[in-house]
Design a protein around this motif. Structure first.
Motif, PDB file in Angstrom:
ATOM      1  N   ALA A 158      -0.664  -3.821   8.288  1.00  0.00           N
ATOM      2  CA  ALA A 158       0.193  -2.744   8.805  1.00  0.00           C
ATOM      3  C   ALA A 158      -0.474  -1.388   8.596  1.00  0.00           C
ATOM      4  CB  ALA A 158       1.554  -2.791   8.129  1.00  0.00           C
ATOM      5  N   MET A 159      -1.088  -1.196   7.424  1.00  0.00           N
ATOM      6  CA  MET A 159      -1.744   0.093   7.144  1.00  0.00           C
ATOM      7  C   MET A 159      -2.897   0.332   8.117  1.00  0.00           C
ATOM      8  SD  MET A 159      -3.875   1.199   3.795  1.00  0.00           S
ATOM      9  CE  MET A 159      -5.480   1.732   4.342  1.00  0.00           C
ATOM     10  N   HIS A 160      -3.699  -0.710   8.356  1.00  0.00           N
ATOM     11  CA  HIS A 160      -4.854  -0.525   9.245  1.00  0.00           C
ATOM     12  C   HIS A 160      -4.420  -0.419  10.707  1.00  0.00           C
ATOM     13  CE1 HIS A 160      -7.947  -0.535   6.199  1.00  0.00           C
ATOM     14  NE2 HIS A 160      -7.149  -1.355   5.543  1.00  0.00           N
TER      15      HIS A 160
ATOM     16  N   ARG B  46     -14.948  20.527  -7.176  1.00  0.00           N
ATOM     17  CA  ARG B  46     -13.747  21.336  -6.928  1.00  0.00           C
ATOM     18  C   ARG B  46     -12.444  20.576  -7.228  1.00  0.00           C
ATOM     19  NH1 ARG B  46     -14.062  25.865  -7.800  1.00  0.00           N
ATOM     20  NH2 ARG B  46     -12.150  25.473  -8.902  1.00  0.00           N
ATOM     21  N   ARG B  47     -12.357  19.350  -6.687  1.00  0.00           N
ATOM     22  CA  ARG B  47     -11.110  18.587  -6.862  1.00  0.00           C
ATOM     23  C   ARG B  47     -10.806  18.370  -8.344  1.00  0.00           C
ATOM     24  NH1 ARG B  47      -9.687  12.842  -3.815  1.00  0.00           N
ATOM     25  NH2 ARG B  47      -7.920  12.274  -5.100  1.00  0.00           N
ATOM     26  N   VAL B  48     -11.852  18.055  -9.106  1.00  0.00           N
ATOM     27  CA  VAL B  48     -11.677  17.784 -10.533  1.00  0.00           C
ATOM     28  C   VAL B  48     -11.358  19.079 -11.290  1.00  0.00           C
ATOM     29  CG1 VAL B  48     -12.990  17.079 -12.577  1.00  0.00           C
ATOM     30  CG2 VAL B  48     -13.049  15.678 -10.511  1.00  0.00           C
TER      31      VAL B  48
ATOM     32  N   LEU C 203      -1.019  13.542 -10.247  1.00  0.00           N
ATOM     33  CA  LEU C 203      -1.429  14.865  -9.779  1.00  0.00           C
ATOM     34  C   LEU C 203      -2.913  14.892  -9.394  1.00  0.00           C
ATOM     35  CD1 LEU C 203       0.557  17.011 -12.375  1.00  0.00           C
ATOM     36  CD2 LEU C 203       1.115  16.669  -9.957  1.00  0.00           C
ATOM     37  N   GLY C 204      -3.684  13.895  -9.912  1.00  0.00           N
ATOM     38  CA  GLY C 204      -5.112  13.798  -9.551  1.00  0.00           C
ATOM     39  C   GLY C 204      -5.307  12.970  -8.297  1.00  0.00           C
ATOM     40  N   SER C 205      -4.684  11.799  -8.270  1.00  0.00           N
ATOM     41  CA  SER C 205      -4.784  10.906  -7.107  1.00  0.00           C
ATOM     42  C   SER C 205      -3.597   9.957  -7.152  1.00  0.00           C
ATOM     43  CB  SER C 205      -6.091  10.115  -7.186  1.00  0.00           C
ATOM     44  OG  SER C 205      -6.177   9.223  -6.098  1.00  0.00           O
ATOM     45  N   GLY C 206      -2.935   9.787  -6.012  1.00  0.00           N
ATOM     46  CA  GLY C 206      -1.723   8.975  -5.994  1.00  0.00           C
ATOM     47  C   GLY C 206      -1.919   7.606  -6.627  1.00  0.00           C
ATOM     48  N   SER C 207      -2.958   6.898  -6.205  1.00  0.00           N
ATOM     49  CA  SER C 207      -3.149   5.528  -6.690  1.00  0.00           C
ATOM     50  C   SER C 207      -3.401   5.483  -8.205  1.00  0.00           C
ATOM     51  CB  SER C 207      -4.297   4.861  -5.940  1.00  0.00           C
ATOM     52  OG  SER C 207      -5.462   5.652  -6.031  1.00  0.00           O
TER      53      SER C 207
ATOM     54  N   LYS D 259       0.795  -1.237   0.000  1.00  0.00           N
ATOM     55  CA  LYS D 259       0.000   0.000   0.000  1.00  0.00           C
ATOM     56  C   LYS D 259       0.828   1.289   0.000  1.00  0.00           C
ATOM     57  CE  LYS D 259      -3.767  -2.459   0.874  1.00  0.00           C
ATOM     58  NZ  LYS D 259      -4.597  -2.851  -0.282  1.00  0.00           N
ATOM     59  N   TYR D 260       0.267   2.284  -0.665  1.00  0.00           N
ATOM     60  CA  TYR D 260       0.713   3.683  -0.564  1.00  0.00           C
ATOM     61  C   TYR D 260      -0.100   4.287   0.580  1.00  0.00           C
ATOM     62  CZ  TYR D 260      -0.901   8.446  -2.065  1.00  0.00           C
ATOM     63  OH  TYR D 260      -1.322   9.746  -2.133  1.00  0.00           O
ATOM     64  N   TRP D 261       0.535   4.815   1.584  1.00  0.00           N
ATOM     65  CA  TRP D 261      -0.242   5.415   2.687  1.00  0.00           C
ATOM     66  C   TRP D 261       0.552   6.572   3.276  1.00  0.00           C
ATOM     67  CZ3 TRP D 261      -5.090   5.533   2.992  1.00  0.00           C
ATOM     68  CH2 TRP D 261      -5.776   5.811   4.182  1.00  0.00           C
ATOM     69  N   GLY D 262       0.497   7.707   2.621  1.00  0.00           N
ATOM     70  CA  GLY D 262       1.173   8.897   3.138  1.00  0.00           C
ATOM     71  C   GLY D 262       1.879   9.665   2.038  1.00  0.00           C
ATOM     72  N   LYS D 263       1.770  10.991   2.123  1.00  0.00           N
ATOM     73  CA  LYS D 263       2.416  11.839   1.112  1.00  0.00           C
ATOM     74  C   LYS D 263       3.627  12.561   1.697  1.00  0.00           C
ATOM     75  CE  LYS D 263      -1.830  12.846  -1.422  1.00  0.00           C
ATOM     76  NZ  LYS D 263      -2.736  12.164  -0.468  1.00  0.00           N
ATOM     77  N   ALA D 264       4.627  12.739   0.825  1.00  0.00           N
ATOM     78  CA  ALA D 264       5.780  13.548   1.195  1.00  0.00           C
ATOM     79  C   ALA D 264       5.557  14.973   0.691  1.00  0.00           C
ATOM     80  CB  ALA D 264       7.047  12.961   0.584  1.00  0.00           C
TER      81      ALA D 264
HETATM   82  C1  LIG Z   1      -5.455   2.573   0.679  1.00  0.00           C
HETATM   83  C2  LIG Z   1      -5.012   3.039  -0.710  1.00  0.00           C
HETATM   84  O1  LIG Z   1      -5.976   2.634  -1.635  1.00  0.00           O
HETATM   85  C3  LIG Z   1      -4.887   4.544  -0.668  1.00  0.00           C
HETATM   86  C4  LIG Z   1      -5.096   5.236  -1.948  1.00  0.00           C
HETATM   87  O2  LIG Z   1      -5.183   6.597  -1.734  1.00  0.00           O
HETATM   88  P1  LIG Z   1      -5.612   7.619  -2.893  1.00  0.00           P
HETATM   89  O3  LIG Z   1      -4.784   7.378  -4.094  1.00  0.00           O
HETATM   90  O4  LIG Z   1      -7.093   7.564  -3.077  1.00  0.00           O
HETATM   91  O5  LIG Z   1      -5.210   8.991  -2.197  1.00  0.00           O
HETATM   92  P2  LIG Z   1      -4.900  10.410  -2.849  1.00  0.00           P
HETATM   93  O6  LIG Z   1      -3.506  10.331  -3.435  1.00  0.00           O
HETATM   94  O7  LIG Z   1      -4.964  11.364  -1.711  1.00  0.00           O
HETATM   95  O8  LIG Z   1      -5.950  10.660  -3.893  1.00  0.00           O
HETATM   96  C5  LIG Z   1      -3.661   2.369  -0.976  1.00  0.00           C
HETATM   97  C6  LIG Z   1      -3.161   2.353  -2.400  1.00  0.00           C
HETATM   98  O9  LIG Z   1      -3.961   2.407  -3.348  1.00  0.00           O
HETATM   99  O10 LIG Z   1      -1.929   2.220  -2.563  1.00  0.00           O
END
Ligand SMILES: C[C@@](O)(CCOP(=O)(O)OP(=O)(O)O)CC(=O)O
Ligand SMILES: Nc1ncnc2c1ncn2[C@@H]1O[C@H](COP(=O)(O)OP(=O)(O)OP(=O)(O)O)[C@@H](O)[C@H]1O
Length: 327
Positions: free
Chosen positions: A243-245, A72-74, A139-143, A16-21
């Motif tokens: 771990a994420m939860h 707004r986000r879009v 730039l829209g959403s990390g995932s 998982k991706y969980w956190g921004k730098a």
């Molecule tokens: C738990 C996750 O699905 C979180 C995804 O978060 P998003 O990509 O929805 O978040 P933003 O970047 O803020 O738009 C883990 C993952 O997809 O890696």
């Protein structure tokens, strides 16, 4: 009238991706690794309006025109892309359909922003390769970064806008791997992924450990994929989700996406495993559980879940393709 049309599939992170730098560029704190799914996707039309028009920009989702607050986000995202290519702030009309529940931890934002990025470049006829497309999706959403490619995909965290990109690991995997999405609750979640991960980065004393373990998880998962090792893939995916939860409980204030039924589903996966039916779970920012299993066990796992969790809806998915230009 210029119009771009695109389809992108959602992806589920196994690490998982969980956190921004960096919040603006959506640079992540850790690399991640996903599988793109065939069963869930978004179709998006992005239409540029004539300069002379008095019509305002609009965003309609599943045939419902969205209120300014939800748009707004879009809208901000489109302006960011226009600025990036030094384009005027042309007005536009976005029509999009999610063939996936929205904001319920089934990664609708991953397919949403990958499709929108592709539809945008198609409408403006920009010459953009897939790596740049993965930057635009980020730039829209990390995932969304990872939904540019099919199969197994890594999002290398990188250090800046240039090198924080998706890399395909295997676009057409041959491994026997299915994902069963178990519908615990498809209502929109209370705390968005964006807000949840921010709270954790800001307040969890365990965040450093998360980062180190996530990087290690990506390396180990790549080895498991290369070795076609279903057991290792499932074990590593489950560990990353847990771990994420667990991390969310260590935030201040603490929070969780888990519901009682989610725990019930986790226990059932453990039980099935003890009984020799090999399966693993992963859970995103919502209560729904995704089960990783092999084709031969799909029927039995589905039946057991329906028996134990009261005839819940279960959708089967496998590997899906990268973003598709629909014109
Ligand atoms: C738990 C996750 O699905 C979180 C995804 O978060 P998003 O990509 O929805 O978040 P933003 O970047 O803020 O738009 C883990 C993952 O997809 O890696
Ligand atoms: N088709 C679409 N086009 C543009 N924006 C969309 C579309 N579908 C959803 N969105 C936006 O994406 C966001 C939903 O993402 P959010 O991260 O909250 O949930 P999710 O993606 O379902 O879950 P996850 O946390 O697993 O990624 C909302 O801001 C929503 O308006």
């Amino acid at each position: 009238m210029r119009i771009g049309k695109a389809r992108a599939h959602t992806n589920i992170a196994l690490i998982k991706y969980w956190g921004k730098a960096n919040n603006q560029l959506k640079l992540p704190q850790n690399s991640s690794l996903s599988m793109t799914l065939d069963a869930f996707y978004t179709d998006t039309n992005f239409q540029l309006l004539e300069q002379s028009t008095t019509t305002e920009s609009s965003f309609s989702l599943n045939n419902v025109v969205q209120e300014p607050a939800s748009s707004r986000r879009v809208f901000d995202y489109i302006e960011t892309l226009q600025d990036r290519y030094r384009l005027p702030h042309d007005k536009f009309k976005i029509q999009t359909t999610n063939h996936v529940p929205t904001s319920a931890g089934l990664a609708s934002s991953s397919s949403a922003f990958a499709a929108l990025a592709q539809a945008f470049v198609a409408a403006y006829q920009l010459d953009v390769d897939k790596q740049e497309l993965s930057r635009l999706a980020r730039l829209g959403s990390g995932s969304a970064t990872r939904s540019i490619y099919g199969g197994f995909v890594e999002w290398q965290k990188g250090t800046d806008d240039q090198d924080s990109i998706a890399m395909p690991i295997d676009e057409q995997p041959t491994i026997d791997l299915c994902l069963l999405a178990v519908e615990i609750n498809f209502a929109s979640k209370g705390i968005s992924s964006t807000a949840g991960m921010q709270q954790v980065v800001n307040t969890s004393p365990y965040y450093g450990v998360w980062r180190t373990e996530a990087e290690r998880g990506v390396i180990q998962m790549k080895q498991a994929i290369k070795a076609n090792d279903f057991t290792a893939i499932g074990t590593l995916a489950e560990r990353s989700a847990l771990a994420m939860h667990a991390l969310n409980f260590t935030a201040n204030p603490p929070f969780t996406y888990l519901e009682p039924e989610t725990i019930h589903a986790i226990k059932l996966v453990e039980q099935l495993r003890i009984q020799g039916i090999e399966c693993y779970f992963t859970i995103d920012a919502g209560p729904n559980v995704k089960i990783l299993c092999q084709l031969r066990n799909v029927k039995e796992i589905t039946e057991r879940f329906k028996e134990e969790l009261g005839n819940v809806n279960i959708i089967k998915a496998s590997f899906g393709p990268g973003v598709i230009n629909l014109d």
